[in-house]
Write an enzyme that holds these catalytic residues in place. Sequence first.
Site, PDB file in Angstrom:
ATOM      1  N   GLU A   1      10.038 -30.480 -12.298  1.00  0.00           N
ATOM      2  CA  GLU A   1       9.854 -31.745 -12.603  1.00  0.00           C
ATOM      3  C   GLU A   1      11.081 -32.675 -12.263  1.00  0.00           C
ATOM      4  O   GLU A   1      12.093 -32.454 -13.183  1.00  0.00           O
ATOM      5  CB  GLU A   1       9.114 -32.082 -14.122  1.00  0.00           C
ATOM      6  CG  GLU A   1       7.805 -31.438 -13.916  1.00  0.00           C
ATOM      7  CD  GLU A   1       7.590 -30.875 -15.437  1.00  0.00           C
ATOM      8  OE1 GLU A   1       8.142 -31.321 -16.337  1.00  0.00           O
ATOM      9  OE2 GLU A   1       6.418 -30.034 -15.458  1.00  0.00           O
TER      10      GLU A   1
ATOM     11  N   SER B   1       3.153 -29.932 -14.373  1.00  0.00           N
ATOM     12  CA  SER B   1       2.272 -28.951 -14.549  1.00  0.00           C
ATOM     13  C   SER B   1       3.090 -27.740 -14.465  1.00  0.00           C
ATOM     14  O   SER B   1       3.448 -27.082 -13.514  1.00  0.00           O
ATOM     15  CB  SER B   1       0.999 -28.859 -13.540  1.00  0.00           C
ATOM     16  OG  SER B   1       0.396 -27.529 -13.653  1.00  0.00           O
ATOM     17  N   GLU B   2       3.586 -27.146 -15.579  1.00  0.00           N
ATOM     18  CA  GLU B   2       4.209 -25.987 -15.667  1.00  0.00           C
ATOM     19  C   GLU B   2       3.535 -24.828 -14.993  1.00  0.00           C
ATOM     20  O   GLU B   2       4.238 -23.948 -14.436  1.00  0.00           O
ATOM     21  CB  GLU B   2       4.681 -25.744 -17.007  1.00  0.00           C
ATOM     22  CG  GLU B   2       5.867 -26.650 -17.657  1.00  0.00           C
ATOM     23  CD  GLU B   2       5.322 -28.176 -17.826  1.00  0.00           C
ATOM     24  OE1 GLU B   2       3.954 -28.176 -17.853  1.00  0.00           O
ATOM     25  OE2 GLU B   2       6.055 -28.907 -18.077  1.00  0.00           O
TER      26      GLU B   2
ATOM     27  N   GLN C   1      11.689 -28.446 -17.607  1.00  0.00           N
ATOM     28  CA  GLN C   1      12.518 -29.521 -17.869  1.00  0.00           C
ATOM     29  C   GLN C   1      13.087 -29.440 -19.208  1.00  0.00           C
ATOM     30  O   GLN C   1      14.495 -29.501 -19.273  1.00  0.00           O
ATOM     31  CB  GLN C   1      11.709 -31.014 -17.949  1.00  0.00           C
ATOM     32  CG  GLN C   1      12.618 -31.968 -18.009  1.00  0.00           C
ATOM     33  CD  GLN C   1      11.814 -33.269 -17.442  1.00  0.00           C
ATOM     34  OE1 GLN C   1      11.273 -33.905 -18.186  1.00  0.00           O
ATOM     35  NE2 GLN C   1      11.966 -33.630 -16.080  1.00  0.00           N
ATOM     36  N   PHE C   2      12.545 -28.894 -20.198  1.00  0.00           N
ATOM     37  CA  PHE C   2      13.044 -28.102 -21.579  1.00  0.00           C
ATOM     38  C   PHE C   2      12.405 -26.757 -21.381  1.00  0.00           C
ATOM     39  O   PHE C   2      11.290 -26.633 -21.204  1.00  0.00           O
ATOM     40  CB  PHE C   2      12.851 -29.010 -22.570  1.00  0.00           C
ATOM     41  CG  PHE C   2      13.580 -29.982 -22.625  1.00  0.00           C
ATOM     42  CD1 PHE C   2      14.731 -29.966 -23.546  1.00  0.00           C
ATOM     43  CD2 PHE C   2      13.511 -31.382 -22.049  1.00  0.00           C
ATOM     44  CE1 PHE C   2      15.542 -31.231 -23.737  1.00  0.00           C
ATOM     45  CE2 PHE C   2      14.243 -32.397 -22.113  1.00  0.00           C
ATOM     46  CZ  PHE C   2      15.241 -32.435 -23.040  1.00  0.00           C
TER      47      PHE C   2
ATOM     48  N   ASP D   1      11.238 -25.228 -23.981  1.00  0.00           N
ATOM     49  CA  ASP D   1      10.090 -25.470 -24.735  1.00  0.00           C
ATOM     50  C   ASP D   1       8.776 -25.391 -24.028  1.00  0.00           C
ATOM     51  O   ASP D   1       7.821 -24.986 -24.374  1.00  0.00           O
ATOM     52  CB  ASP D   1      10.281 -26.802 -25.633  1.00  0.00           C
ATOM     53  CG  ASP D   1      11.772 -26.726 -26.217  1.00  0.00           C
ATOM     54  OD1 ASP D   1      11.589 -26.636 -27.448  1.00  0.00           O
ATOM     55  OD2 ASP D   1      12.694 -26.851 -25.568  1.00  0.00           O
TER      56      ASP D   1
ATOM     57  N   HIS E   1      12.206 -29.722 -28.339  1.00  0.00           N
ATOM     58  CA  HIS E   1      13.343 -29.840 -27.562  1.00  0.00           C
ATOM     59  C   HIS E   1      14.473 -28.920 -27.949  1.00  0.00           C
ATOM     60  O   HIS E   1      15.635 -29.429 -28.027  1.00  0.00           O
ATOM     61  CB  HIS E   1      13.725 -31.365 -27.241  1.00  0.00           C
ATOM     62  CG  HIS E   1      12.688 -32.110 -26.677  1.00  0.00           C
ATOM     63  ND1 HIS E   1      11.725 -32.487 -27.057  1.00  0.00           N
ATOM     64  CD2 HIS E   1      12.765 -32.408 -25.114  1.00  0.00           C
ATOM     65  CE1 HIS E   1      10.836 -33.305 -26.205  1.00  0.00           C
ATOM     66  NE2 HIS E   1      11.569 -33.148 -25.308  1.00  0.00           N
TER      67      HIS E   1
HETATM   68  C1  TPP Z   1       4.273 -30.186 -20.834  1.00  0.00           C
HETATM   69  C2  TPP Z   1       5.635 -31.225 -20.637  1.00  0.00           C
HETATM   70  N1  TPP Z   1       6.197 -31.108 -19.551  1.00  0.00           N
HETATM   71  C3  TPP Z   1       7.386 -31.841 -19.198  1.00  0.00           C
HETATM   72  C4  TPP Z   1       7.542 -32.817 -20.248  1.00  0.00           C
HETATM   73  C5  TPP Z   1       8.845 -33.690 -20.106  1.00  0.00           C
HETATM   74  N2  TPP Z   1       8.617 -34.983 -19.877  1.00  0.00           N
HETATM   75  C6  TPP Z   1       8.492 -35.918 -20.927  1.00  0.00           C
HETATM   76  S1  TPP Z   1       7.811 -37.474 -20.645  1.00  0.00           S
HETATM   77  C7  TPP Z   1       7.783 -37.190 -18.867  1.00  0.00           C
HETATM   78  C8  TPP Z   1       7.275 -38.044 -17.998  1.00  0.00           C
HETATM   79  C9  TPP Z   1       5.885 -38.548 -18.069  1.00  0.00           C
HETATM   80  O1  TPP Z   1       5.539 -39.609 -17.212  1.00  0.00           O
HETATM   81  P1  TPP Z   1       4.176 -40.299 -17.665  1.00  0.00           P
HETATM   82  O2  TPP Z   1       3.021 -39.263 -17.850  1.00  0.00           O
HETATM   83  O3  TPP Z   1       3.813 -41.088 -16.323  1.00  0.00           O
HETATM   84  O4  TPP Z   1       4.423 -41.232 -18.790  1.00  0.00           O
HETATM   85  P2  TPP Z   1       5.591 -42.272 -18.722  1.00  0.00           P
HETATM   86  O5  TPP Z   1       6.701 -41.571 -19.439  1.00  0.00           O
HETATM   87  O6  TPP Z   1       5.804 -42.789 -17.290  1.00  0.00           O
HETATM   88  O7  TPP Z   1       5.109 -43.183 -19.901  1.00  0.00           O
HETATM   89  C10 TPP Z   1       8.090 -35.759 -18.884  1.00  0.00           C
HETATM   90  C11 TPP Z   1       8.121 -34.955 -17.396  1.00  0.00           C
HETATM   91  C12 TPP Z   1       6.852 -33.059 -21.515  1.00  0.00           C
HETATM   92  N3  TPP Z   1       7.180 -33.618 -22.291  1.00  0.00           N
HETATM   93  N4  TPP Z   1       5.589 -31.939 -21.585  1.00  0.00           N
END
Ligand code: TPP
Lengths: 335, 374
Positions: A36, A66-67, A89-90, A92, A136
């Site tokens: 990601e 999508s992990e 990305q983390f 976790d 995290h």
């Molecule tokens: C399962 C999972 N994978 C990765 C992340 C890291 N992460 C946090 S917010 C984010 C982006 C989210 O994008 P979106 O759903 O469009 O929401 P926005 O931040 O744009 O409001 C990511 C990749 C996470 N929190 N959970």
Amino acid sequence: MSAPTIQSTKVNYLTALKDAIAEEFARDKDIVAMGEDIGLLGGAFGVTDGLQEKFGKDRVYDMPISEAAIVGVACGLCLNGKKAIVEMQFIDFISCGFDQIVNMTATYHYRTAGEVNIPMVIRGPAGAYGGGALYHSQMNEAWFAHSPGLKIVCPSNPYDAKGLMKAAIRDPNPVIFYEIKDLYRRRDIEMELPEEDYIVPLGKAKVVKEGEDITIVTYGQNVYHVLAAAENLEKEGYRAEVIDLRTIVPLDEETIIESLKKTNRLLVVNEAPKTCGVAGEVLARMTENAFQYLDAPPARITRMDTPVPWVKPLELYVLPSVEKITEAGLRICKF
Amino acid sequence: MATTAKADHQTGLNDEASKLPSAQLTKGDYEELLRQLYLARYFDVRLIKEKKRGRLRGTLYSSHNQEAILVGSLFGLQSEDWISPIHRDMPAFFLKDIRKDWNNDDRMGMTIQEVCAQVWGKATSPGRARDNWSHIGCQSKHIIHSTSMLAGTIPAAAGVVLADRLNGKNTIAMTFNGEGSTAQGVFHEAVNFAAVHKLPVVTIIENNQWAYGTPTNLEYPLEDFARRADGYGILGLIADGQDVVDVYDKVMQAVNHARSGKGPSIVECKTFRAYGHGDHDDDRAARYRPADEVEKGRERDPIAVMKKRMVEMGYMTADDAKNYAAEGKGASEVTDIDFPQQVVDYLSKGVEFAIKSPLPEAEEAAQWVFKEVE
Ligand SMILES: Cc1ncc(C[n+]2csc(CCOP(=O)(O)OP(=O)(O)O)c2C)c(N)n1
Ligand SMILES: [Mg+2]
């Protein structure tokens, strides 16, 4: 050791990882990276900074969040001749890809009676002490140590980070690579690295400090807590030998046993919770295989069996600390 | 494959719904909606400033410019309805059930004091600040507690309304999700289950065009995410996320659909992100984002859009609309005088409470892994 083979500037832990990945990408055109925000952005922490620019979108993929798909698609790539480096990305968030890792990927070699092997590296920022709270901060290596077929690596310094990353990428098996995010940009651990290609072989621990009175086994960020505790012990007259495991699976029992022959005392420290953790595994194996060398009951310092809470005093309360390690070390030395 | 579907695509909606829910809104309701937009904006602005001064820990995911989605979606809910906000939805915790009385601490939404205490990491937060920022909730106020794992609360949203159904209650669960989060398997799994059982789950998609540093075309290949609803056999609607009244209209259609037993829905609210993904990303965002995107977006600030509507409806004079000129501006370009005094006072009450509140005790960290068995 001669001057020309050493880079003139010191390199931090993050750059060491970044260079390892970029150098492997250049060496082997079958390597593909997925994760990601790893392309356009260059990764949340910047470990893949510039990778897509240099090697193109066909080799560096910005994936949907999508992990499970990230790991599963990478598994398919590996099934068909590619080598995959995937980023969580983390670390976790690895739980969201759990099935694809432990059931699909980890078992492939076994269930095909050796026909298939999956040369995949799953890497990501890990570890607590930074106020990252429950999701995290994790060190979840024990989940995967309990799933046969996965190698597990966790470097504590730039030299090992680069050498272990290269070894992990070249390994024919799936490897989970715990990058300690609090070490990424830590200035006081920057190192000059060899200019020539090198690896740190998987499965080899390292004695980072020699001593004769107690062996303290650890890895990751706790290496620095243990080294500080070893200084405290020294003031009390005890010289600790500190072993950095570097690889959790396969576990280098030999290096620990060699040390125990000398020190006859054992303390194991890990950042993850206590129950069924790596520290417990080391204790169990040493009790099985090196009992005759032990002069005191071995012990472990781990996180309490709780999640990692957010607020600083609470976070530190549950985690291993220099004080807790010193105290346990003294107790064992004085036994 | 990309599709050319128009933004007015409304899957499964029949003609009789053309009488818009907002037709029932009074002048007072419009004024309240505008006040809530200011409140959500001021909350964000205030936190950005507090964070810059070094008074807050953790990452701030700004909802600046996306307020109309929260305000418009929550405005028509009933007290007993459930919500599950995520990282960019901090104002949702206090906006829930605020409509009738901002100062009623017993309403079915969090108080501003509780929300501020959470952000400041204090013991007076509902979760005693064990987890950070948006990872709170309140069982008794029907707010589901999220983890970091995106889309992770949607199954629970289906579960709580299933329980209410079993108990003879007709509540709605409203989940909030970024468009990027919908790639998670669990999103599909939960929406599918809700669809099978026609559960009253309204899924709000805050489509701000970016998931961190990844644009929508790498997240899904549709022009309109709402078309996914077709595949689930549920209602799919698209709202202008800058227009609180349009959000209200579309969400209320979805809510009425759910409450009358017709099942779940997806409401895609189109908007844009005003800053970096989180405050740590503000500087880096320039590397992956077109330079004029934010500036162009700010022209349709939800506060400005609402003022324009109110002037057109005769609820406000053009001169009045010039008051409290927070619209179209970044956090560093506004001060307290750009916001109604009621809004500033309300939030100040929360901030003062948070600052005065004690930190949790370190020893608490060992507590509550298990509930004691009596
Ligand atoms: C399962 C999972 N994978 C990765 C992340 C890291 N992460 C946090 S917010 C984010 C982006 C989210 O994008 P979106 O759903 O469009 O929401 P926005 O931040 O744009 O409001 C990511 C990749 C996470 N929190 N959970
Ligand atoms: Mg988004």
